[in-house]
Design a protein around this motif. Structure first.
Motif, short mmCIF file in Angstrom:
data_model
loop_
_atom_site.label_atom_id
_atom_site.label_comp_id
_atom_site.label_asym_id
_atom_site.label_seq_id
_atom_site.Cartn_x
_atom_site.Cartn_y
_atom_site.Cartn_z
N VAL A 229 0.85 -1.19 0.00
CA VAL A 229 0.00 0.00 0.00
C VAL A 229 0.89 1.25 0.00
O VAL A 229 1.74 1.42 0.88
CB VAL A 229 -0.92 0.02 1.23
N LEU A 230 0.70 2.09 -1.00
CA LEU A 230 1.42 3.35 -1.09
C LEU A 230 0.49 4.49 -0.72
O LEU A 230 -0.66 4.52 -1.17
CB LEU A 230 1.98 3.56 -2.50
N VAL A 231 0.98 5.43 0.08
CA VAL A 231 0.17 6.57 0.50
C VAL A 231 0.69 7.81 -0.22
O VAL A 231 1.86 8.18 -0.10
CB VAL A 231 0.25 6.77 2.02
N GLY A 232 -0.18 8.43 -1.00
CA GLY A 232 0.26 9.54 -1.82
C GLY A 232 -0.59 10.79 -1.68
O GLY A 232 -1.68 10.77 -1.11
N SER A 233 -0.06 11.88 -2.20
CA SER A 233 -0.78 13.15 -2.26
C SER A 233 -0.29 13.89 -3.49
O SER A 233 0.89 13.80 -3.84
CB SER A 233 -0.52 13.97 -1.00
N ALA A 234 -1.18 14.62 -4.14
CA ALA A 234 -0.84 15.21 -5.43
C ALA A 234 -0.96 16.72 -5.45
O ALA A 234 -1.96 17.28 -4.99
CB ALA A 234 -1.75 14.62 -6.52
N SER A 235 0.06 17.35 -5.97
CA SER A 235 -0.01 18.77 -6.33
C SER A 235 0.31 18.85 -7.83
O SER A 235 0.61 17.84 -8.47
CB SER A 235 1.00 19.59 -5.52
N GLN A 236 0.26 20.04 -8.38
CA GLN A 236 0.44 20.16 -9.82
C GLN A 236 1.82 19.68 -10.27
O GLN A 236 1.95 19.04 -11.32
CB GLN A 236 0.25 21.62 -10.25
N ASP A 237 2.84 19.94 -9.47
CA ASP A 237 4.20 19.63 -9.90
C ASP A 237 4.84 18.46 -9.17
O ASP A 237 5.86 17.94 -9.61
CB ASP A 237 5.10 20.87 -9.71
N ILE A 238 4.26 18.06 -8.04
CA ILE A 238 4.91 17.06 -7.20
C ILE A 238 3.92 15.99 -6.76
O ILE A 238 2.77 16.28 -6.44
CB ILE A 238 5.53 17.71 -5.95
N PHE A 239 4.41 14.76 -6.73
CA PHE A 239 3.68 13.64 -6.13
C PHE A 239 4.41 13.30 -4.83
O PHE A 239 5.61 13.03 -4.84
CB PHE A 239 3.66 12.44 -7.06
N TYR A 240 3.69 13.34 -3.72
CA TYR A 240 4.28 13.11 -2.41
C TYR A 240 3.99 11.67 -1.96
O TYR A 240 2.84 11.24 -1.97
CB TYR A 240 3.69 14.07 -1.38
N VAL A 241 5.03 10.96 -1.58
CA VAL A 241 4.87 9.61 -1.04
C VAL A 241 5.12 9.69 0.46
O VAL A 241 6.21 10.05 0.91
CB VAL A 241 5.85 8.63 -1.69
N SER A 242 4.11 9.34 1.23
CA SER A 242 4.21 9.49 2.68
C SER A 242 4.96 8.34 3.33
O SER A 242 4.79 7.18 2.97
CB SER A 242 2.81 9.57 3.29
N GLY A 243 5.76 8.71 4.34
CA GLY A 243 6.29 7.71 5.26
C GLY A 243 5.26 7.43 6.33
O GLY A 243 4.26 8.15 6.45
N THR A 244 5.48 6.43 7.12
CA THR A 244 4.45 6.01 8.09
C THR A 244 4.85 6.20 9.54
O THR A 244 4.09 5.83 10.43
CB THR A 244 4.10 4.52 7.87
N ASN A 245 6.01 6.78 9.79
CA ASN A 245 6.52 6.78 11.16
C ASN A 245 6.05 7.93 12.03
O ASN A 245 6.31 7.94 13.22
CB ASN A 245 8.05 6.77 11.14
N LEU A 246 5.37 8.93 11.47
CA LEU A 246 4.96 10.08 12.27
C LEU A 246 3.46 10.30 12.29
O LEU A 246 2.94 10.96 13.19
CB LEU A 246 5.66 11.34 11.74
N SER A 247 2.75 9.75 11.32
CA SER A 247 1.31 10.00 11.20
C SER A 247 0.51 9.00 12.03
O SER A 247 0.71 7.79 11.92
CB SER A 247 0.88 9.88 9.73
N ALA A 248 -0.40 9.51 12.83
CA ALA A 248 -1.12 8.66 13.78
C ALA A 248 -1.94 7.58 13.09
O ALA A 248 -2.03 6.45 13.59
CB ALA A 248 -2.04 9.52 14.66
#
Length: 355
Positions: A229-248
């Motif tokens: 499972v990949l956790v992502g977020s999108a902006s116009q220029d960047i795709f962000y791949v989240s790490g899992t060590n800080l998010s509750a």
């Protein structure tokens, strides 16, 4: 919250990540684990809860600070998703700050079941806060989340925080580097201190549903250990791949056995450990079978990516239809978190290996 450069990995660049995928500076462009719970001394008096008692009120928050009042707070302002959690327990905030209404006037995803026509919106995006409107509420409590060890209050503007915090006591509930069960417990304790009936059938059933959903997710992950499972977020220029060590939320899902794609520590270093930035040309860097995409309204959603980003459309998980929302800033009530676990469990149960 995302269509701008990242600044320093402290307040703007990381905090506005919503505990997951930075984009805090974009928000601006877009317009220690305490074990203390709330004091049982206070009731709601004329406050927000129906089962309240009169008398002094206090609550020790996750910054180690104790908010006090002569009576249980009635005029409460809170970050939108926090207000939504309190709403689920019968505590209605007078003011909210943070994403509350969408451009078409509907309730934002972070508003939950709040009647957005009944609240005073102090700011409709991260970092927006109308001090004059806040003062006009005659506030006696401000509540928001905390995403760092410094106790920085989420979405309270740095340049005006002294004025804001001078008007009423504040409570910070940490959602940083702990599992989501902890902020769930803390917000329930806060709601109880404000007069909520935490033994009401509705609350008990919601917690039972959450526990059943957690068991289902654990079972699904165990039965399908190869599903990445990949956790992502999108902006116009960047795709962000989240790490899992800080998010509750992600820390909790990982504890239940979910097999997450994890960017390297070196790759996450620039964001303080939260996420890795990828160009759209390189979004296939990490093979994945399921993609969870940031559902916040400030991010680009999959339907629009399908239209505009060819590299997105080529991802195996996208072609297989194995893309699901990620509630990046959860509403920390049991009623709202249970479906989050259920949806992820269902996605893993149905997923096939494609990455």
């Amino acid at each position: 919250m995302h269509r701008a450069r990242l600044t320093s990995p402290s307040r703007r660049g990381i905090l506005a990540a919503g505990g997951a995928l930075g984009l805090g500076a974009a928000l601006a462009a877009c317009g220690a684990d305490s074990k203390d719970s709330g004091s049982k001394d206070g009731g709601a008096g004329t406050g927000a809860g129906k089962g309240a008692r009169s008398g002094p009120w206090s609550f020790k928050d996750d910054r180690g600070k104790t908010a006090k009042a002569d009576k249980v707070p009635a005029n409460i302002a809170a970050f939108t998703s926090v207000a939504a959690a309190l709403w689920d327990y019968g505590i209605e905030c007078k003011g909210v700050f943070g994403p509350t209404r969408t451009k078409d006037g509907k309730a934002d995803v972070q508003a939950g079941d709040i009647d957005v026509d009944k609240v005073t919106i102090l700011g409709n995006a991260w970092g927006q806060f109308n001090i004059e409107k806040y003062a006009g509420l005659a506030p006696d409590l401000l509540v928001t989340t905390v995403y760092d060890t410094a106790g920085t209050l989420w979405s309270v503007p740095e340049d005006s925080k002294d004025k804001i915090l001078g008007l009423a006591p504040s409570v910070g509930i940490s959602v940083y580097d702990r599992q989501m069960t902890r902020p769930l417990e803390r917000l329930l304790a806060l709601a109880e201190s404000l007069g909520a009936d935490v033994k009401a059938a509705k609350v008990v059933k919601a917690k039972q549903r959450f526990e059943a959903a957690a068991a289902r997710l654990r079972k699904a992950a165990k039965a399908n250990p190869g599903i990445r499972v990949l956790v992502g977020s999108a902006s116009q220029d960047i795709f962000y791949v989240s790490g899992t060590n800080l998010s509750a939320d992600l820390e909790y899902f990982k504890s239940l056995g979910v097999n997450f794609v994890e960017p390297s520590e070196a790759a996450k270093k620039a964001s303080g450990g939260w996420f890795e930035n990828l160009s759209w040309e390189n979004i296939d860097k990490y093979p994945a079978d399921v993609i969870m995409m940031d559902n916040r309204t400030a991010t680009i959603q999959p339907a629009d990516l399908d239209k505009d980003k060819a590299t997105w459309r080529k991802l195996p998980a996208v072609r297989a239809g194995q893309v699901v929302p990620r509630v990046t800033e959860p509403i920390y009530s049991y009623a709202k978190c249970a479906p989050v676990l259920e949806d992820l469990a269902e996605a893993i149960e149905k997923a096939r290996k494609v990455g």
